[in-house]
Enzyme design. Structure first.
Site: not given
Length: 228
Positions: A115, A209, A211
């Protein structure tokens, strides 16, 4: 090398963070980042903001580097004035992470930008950003999802060859690509969702993202490159 590669992850620096009975300044990182690196076979090391002149020494101790998501990049770094929707600057973090990126590129350390990290990678190589787009962060504080389509023949497509739905939360995006970078995935609206250096050490940025999802393949590609 033997064993799990050491992957440094840049962090936030926030004031007045509360936990337990404490409210103090803190270097912090959402737990999804180290957990994802660990699941992908790496050892995670947090890299809080420091003086930029120490970036090369930090990178020299790493096998791979992740530049994490976070606040907007200050437009001065790509020769622009702040727009009305651009957030307040995080100058210490900008300076530190730009120095980390440049040190990793110079040393040939595998690098993943996530990002904001992708945007900083682009800026570090002379690119520019669109300061606001609609449709990629619908509800404040809530990750959305949208599909991204890989560009065939890229390193990203080698890791993730099919169109996938990804967790997303951003309102800025790549405009002019930095020197030596190519797009490696797009959203349905044409937004560049991944960039990379096609030659040399493994260098990739993704606008979403990972994660916040279950797909480990991009970070596994990083840890694989870092373990060579």
């Amino acid at each position: 090398m033997s064993g799990r590669p050491l992957i440094g992850i840049s962090t936030y620096a926030e004031s007045g963070v509360r936990w337990g009975v404490w409210q103090l300044d803190a270097a912090l990182l959402p737990a999804g980042y180290p957990r994802l690196v660990q699941r992908a076979g790496g050892l995670a090391a947090m890299l809080p903001p420091d003086a930029p002149q120490h970036a090369a020494a930090a990178v020299a101790r790493l096998d791979g580097l992740v530049i994490a998501g976070g606040p907007d990049v200050e437009p001065v770094h790509y020769g622009a004035e702040p727009g009305p929707r651009t957030g307040p600057p995080a100058r210490a973090r900008d300076a530190w992470e730009l120095a980390l990126i440049r040190a990793a590129l110079e040393r040939g350390v595998p690098l993943l930008g996530i990002c904001r990290g992708m945007q900083l990678l682009n800026v570090a190589l002379g690119g520019t950003l669109v300061q606001h787009i609609d449709g990629h962060a619908e509800v404040p504080g809530v990750f959305g999802r949208h599909p991204v389509k890989p560009v065939p023949g890229t390193r990203y497509a080698d890791a993730v060859p099919e169109e996938t739905s990804v967790p997303t939360y951003h309102h800025q995006a790549v405009d002019r690509l930095g020197t030596g970078l190519i797009p490696s995935a797009h959203a349905e609206d044409g937004t560049v969702e991944a960039i990379e250096r096609p030659d040399g050490p493994w260098v990739v940025g993704v606008q979403w993202h990972p994660e916040m999802g279950e797909d480990e393949r991009v970070v596994h590609a990083l840890t694989t490159a870092a373990g060579v």
